[in-house]
Design an enzyme around this catalytic site. Structure first.
Site, PDB file in Angstrom:
ATOM      1  N   ARG A   1       7.603  -6.954  -7.945  1.00 40.11           N
ATOM      2  CA  ARG A   1       7.636  -6.764  -9.400  1.00 40.11           C
ATOM      3  C   ARG A   1       7.523  -5.282  -9.749  1.00 40.11           C
ATOM      4  O   ARG A   1       6.722  -4.559  -9.151  1.00 40.11           O
ATOM      5  CB  ARG A   1       6.504  -7.564 -10.074  1.00 40.11           C
ATOM      6  CG  ARG A   1       6.720  -9.045  -9.925  1.00 40.11           C
ATOM      7  CD  ARG A   1       5.914  -9.886 -10.882  1.00 40.11           C
ATOM      8  NE  ARG A   1       6.008 -11.274 -10.443  1.00 40.11           N
ATOM      9  CZ  ARG A   1       7.000 -12.111 -10.747  1.00 40.11           C
ATOM     10  NH1 ARG A   1       7.990 -11.703 -11.530  1.00 40.11           N
ATOM     11  NH2 ARG A   1       7.012 -13.348 -10.277  1.00 40.11           N
ATOM     12  N   ASP A   2       8.327  -4.872 -10.734  1.00 38.36           N
ATOM     13  CA  ASP A   2       8.297  -3.481 -11.188  1.00 38.36           C
ATOM     14  C   ASP A   2       6.951  -3.211 -11.860  1.00 38.36           C
ATOM     15  O   ASP A   2       6.462  -4.017 -12.653  1.00 38.36           O
ATOM     16  CB  ASP A   2       9.449  -3.224 -12.166  1.00 38.36           C
ATOM     17  CG  ASP A   2       9.687  -1.734 -12.392  1.00 38.36           C
ATOM     18  OD1 ASP A   2      10.752  -1.240 -11.980  1.00 38.36           O
ATOM     19  OD2 ASP A   2       8.811  -1.069 -12.985  1.00 38.36           O
ATOM     20  N   ILE A   3       6.372  -2.069 -11.547  1.00 37.44           N
ATOM     21  CA  ILE A   3       5.042  -1.719 -12.066  1.00 37.44           C
ATOM     22  C   ILE A   3       5.092  -1.434 -13.569  1.00 37.44           C
ATOM     23  O   ILE A   3       4.060  -1.484 -14.249  1.00 37.44           O
ATOM     24  CB  ILE A   3       4.493  -0.500 -11.280  1.00 37.44           C
ATOM     25  CG1 ILE A   3       2.981  -0.422 -11.349  1.00 37.44           C
ATOM     26  CG2 ILE A   3       5.140   0.812 -11.740  1.00 37.44           C
ATOM     27  CD1 ILE A   3       2.384   0.548 -10.358  1.00 37.44           C
TER      28      ILE A   3
ATOM     29  N   ASN B   1      20.804   2.043 -10.465  1.00 34.75           N
ATOM     30  CA  ASN B   1      21.005   3.398 -10.978  1.00 34.75           C
ATOM     31  C   ASN B   1      21.325   4.346  -9.831  1.00 34.75           C
ATOM     32  O   ASN B   1      20.791   4.203  -8.729  1.00 34.75           O
ATOM     33  CB  ASN B   1      19.734   3.873 -11.698  1.00 34.75           C
ATOM     34  CG  ASN B   1      19.472   3.098 -12.982  1.00 34.75           C
ATOM     35  OD1 ASN B   1      20.397   2.824 -13.734  1.00 34.75           O
ATOM     36  ND2 ASN B   1      18.222   2.735 -13.222  1.00 34.75           N
TER      37      ASN B   1
ATOM     38  N   GLU C   1      14.984   7.303 -10.475  1.00 38.25           N
ATOM     39  CA  GLU C   1      13.719   8.018 -10.247  1.00 38.25           C
ATOM     40  C   GLU C   1      13.253   7.920  -8.798  1.00 38.25           C
ATOM     41  O   GLU C   1      12.604   8.822  -8.288  1.00 38.25           O
ATOM     42  CB  GLU C   1      12.615   7.428 -11.139  1.00 38.25           C
ATOM     43  CG  GLU C   1      12.814   7.726 -12.613  1.00 38.25           C
ATOM     44  CD  GLU C   1      11.813   6.981 -13.487  1.00 38.25           C
ATOM     45  OE1 GLU C   1      11.021   6.187 -12.959  1.00 38.25           O
ATOM     46  OE2 GLU C   1      11.857   7.206 -14.722  1.00 38.25           O
ATOM     47  N   VAL C   2      13.549   6.797  -8.168  1.00 43.40           N
ATOM     48  CA  VAL C   2      13.100   6.580  -6.793  1.00 43.40           C
ATOM     49  C   VAL C   2      14.341   6.549  -5.901  1.00 43.40           C
ATOM     50  O   VAL C   2      15.235   5.704  -6.086  1.00 43.40           O
ATOM     51  CB  VAL C   2      12.295   5.272  -6.658  1.00 43.40           C
ATOM     52  CG1 VAL C   2      11.842   5.082  -5.215  1.00 43.40           C
ATOM     53  CG2 VAL C   2      11.086   5.279  -7.598  1.00 43.40           C
TER      54      VAL C   2
ATOM     55  N   HIS D   1      17.808   0.574  -5.010  1.00 45.88           N
ATOM     56  CA  HIS D   1      17.158  -0.665  -5.450  1.00 45.88           C
ATOM     57  C   HIS D   1      17.956  -1.311  -6.563  1.00 45.88           C
ATOM     58  O   HIS D   1      18.569  -0.624  -7.384  1.00 45.88           O
ATOM     59  CB  HIS D   1      15.722  -0.405  -5.923  1.00 45.88           C
ATOM     60  CG  HIS D   1      15.590   0.744  -6.872  1.00 45.88           C
ATOM     61  ND1 HIS D   1      15.589   2.051  -6.441  1.00 45.88           N
ATOM     62  CD2 HIS D   1      15.466   0.786  -8.218  1.00 45.88           C
ATOM     63  CE1 HIS D   1      15.461   2.850  -7.493  1.00 45.88           C
ATOM     64  NE2 HIS D   1      15.394   2.110  -8.583  1.00 45.88           N
ATOM     65  N   MET D   2      17.912  -2.621  -6.579  1.00 44.66           N
ATOM     66  CA  MET D   2      18.547  -3.413  -7.628  1.00 44.66           C
ATOM     67  C   MET D   2      17.448  -3.923  -8.557  1.00 44.66           C
ATOM     68  O   MET D   2      16.478  -4.541  -8.103  1.00 44.66           O
ATOM     69  CB  MET D   2      19.290  -4.591  -6.991  1.00 44.66           C
ATOM     70  CG  MET D   2      19.893  -5.564  -7.977  1.00 44.66           C
ATOM     71  SD  MET D   2      20.559  -7.004  -7.099  1.00 44.66           S
ATOM     72  CE  MET D   2      22.145  -6.374  -6.573  1.00 44.66           C
ATOM     73  N   HIS D   3      17.583  -3.646  -9.862  1.00 46.88           N
ATOM     74  CA  HIS D   3      16.659  -4.195 -10.855  1.00 46.88           C
ATOM     75  C   HIS D   3      17.162  -5.589 -11.249  1.00 46.88           C
ATOM     76  O   HIS D   3      18.350  -5.742 -11.587  1.00 46.88           O
ATOM     77  CB  HIS D   3      16.639  -3.352 -12.136  1.00 46.88           C
ATOM     78  CG  HIS D   3      16.140  -1.950 -11.963  1.00 46.88           C
ATOM     79  ND1 HIS D   3      14.893  -1.551 -12.391  1.00 46.88           N
ATOM     80  CD2 HIS D   3      16.719  -0.844 -11.439  1.00 46.88           C
ATOM     81  CE1 HIS D   3      14.733  -0.246 -12.141  1.00 46.88           C
ATOM     82  NE2 HIS D   3      15.828   0.201 -11.565  1.00 46.88           N
TER      83      HIS D   3
HETATM   84  P1  AMP Z   1      14.980   3.812 -11.123  1.00 45.96           P
HETATM   85  O1  AMP Z   1      14.822   4.547 -12.422  1.00 45.96           O
HETATM   86  O2  AMP Z   1      16.217   2.947 -11.086  1.00 45.96           O
HETATM   87  O3  AMP Z   1      14.869   4.722  -9.926  1.00 45.96           O
HETATM   88  O4  AMP Z   1      13.787   2.779 -11.078  1.00 45.96           O
HETATM   89  C1  AMP Z   1      12.597   3.015 -10.395  1.00 45.96           C
HETATM   90  C2  AMP Z   1      11.664   1.906 -10.773  1.00 45.96           C
HETATM   91  O5  AMP Z   1      10.606   1.869  -9.841  1.00 45.96           O
HETATM   92  C3  AMP Z   1      11.045   2.062 -12.166  1.00 45.96           C
HETATM   93  O6  AMP Z   1      11.399   0.942 -12.972  1.00 45.96           O
HETATM   94  C4  AMP Z   1       9.543   2.121 -11.873  1.00 45.96           C
HETATM   95  O7  AMP Z   1       8.773   1.466 -12.844  1.00 45.96           O
HETATM   96  C5  AMP Z   1       9.458   1.429 -10.516  1.00 45.96           C
HETATM   97  N1  AMP Z   1       8.318   1.782  -9.701  1.00 45.96           N
HETATM   98  C6  AMP Z   1       7.904   3.028  -9.370  1.00 45.96           C
HETATM   99  N2  AMP Z   1       6.811   2.964  -8.593  1.00 45.96           N
HETATM  100  C7  AMP Z   1       6.528   1.641  -8.422  1.00 45.96           C
HETATM  101  C8  AMP Z   1       5.528   0.917  -7.718  1.00 45.96           C
HETATM  102  N3  AMP Z   1       4.577   1.538  -7.028  1.00 45.96           N
HETATM  103  N4  AMP Z   1       5.550  -0.427  -7.761  1.00 45.96           N
HETATM  104  C9  AMP Z   1       6.502  -1.077  -8.464  1.00 45.96           C
HETATM  105  N5  AMP Z   1       7.482  -0.454  -9.136  1.00 45.96           N
HETATM  106  C10 AMP Z   1       7.500   0.882  -9.130  1.00 45.96           C
END
Ligand code: AMP
Length: 116
Positions: free
Chosen positions: A30-32, A88, A96-97, A101-103
């Site tokens: 789950r997304d934080i 993204n 951001e990460v 990853h697929m949302h």
């Molecule tokens: P993106 O902007 O597509 O790179 O999405 C990165 C996602 O990772 C964001 O929706 C963040 O809320 C999520 N995220 C970052 N750190 C964590 C974490 N420790 N656990 C769960 N989700 C995270």
């Protein structure tokens, strides 16, 4: 070798997260910072920083992101009403990460696909 992100620690369970699916190639948690009642991230265990680094050898694992998404959508009971899958890539998309990853987003009407 690709650089690790916080997602590698989640895969190895070195930091807390709510993992909803894991096997030898894919992890989902789950997304934080949930943007919808269901907001799950589905990732390959292998580090692929962005879609730009995808190679033909990744086709099987990336296909699996979709089968896991479909399974989780059913479990979350959002399959019939509908949901959105987002990947993204880099700055303009707001990535951001840098671990592909697929949302999986659903549980409410999500509105237009893009903000203006
Ligand atoms: P993106 O902007 O597509 O790179 O999405 C990165 C996602 O990772 C964001 O929706 C963040 O809320 C999520 N995220 C970052 N750190 C964590 C974490 N420790 N656990 C769960 N989700 C995270």
């Amino acid at each position: 070798m690709a650089k690790e992100t916080i997602f590698s620690k989640i895969i190895r369970k070195e930091i807390p997260s709510e993992i909803v699916y894991q096997d030898e190639t894919v992890t989902a948690f789950r997304d934080i910072n949930a943007q919808a009642p269901t907001h799950i991230l589905i990732i390959p265990n292998k580090i692929i920083p962005t879609v730009n680094e995808v190679t033909p050898e990744d086709e099987v694992v990336l296909g699996k992101l979709f089968t896991v998404a479909a399974k989780l959508a059913k479990e979350e009971n959002i399959d019939k009403d509908g949901y959105r899958l987002i990947i993204n890539c880099n700055g303009h998309a707001g990535q951001e990460v840098f671990h592909l990853h697929m949302h999986l987003l659903g549980g409410r009407a999500l509105g237009p696909m893009l903000s203006r």
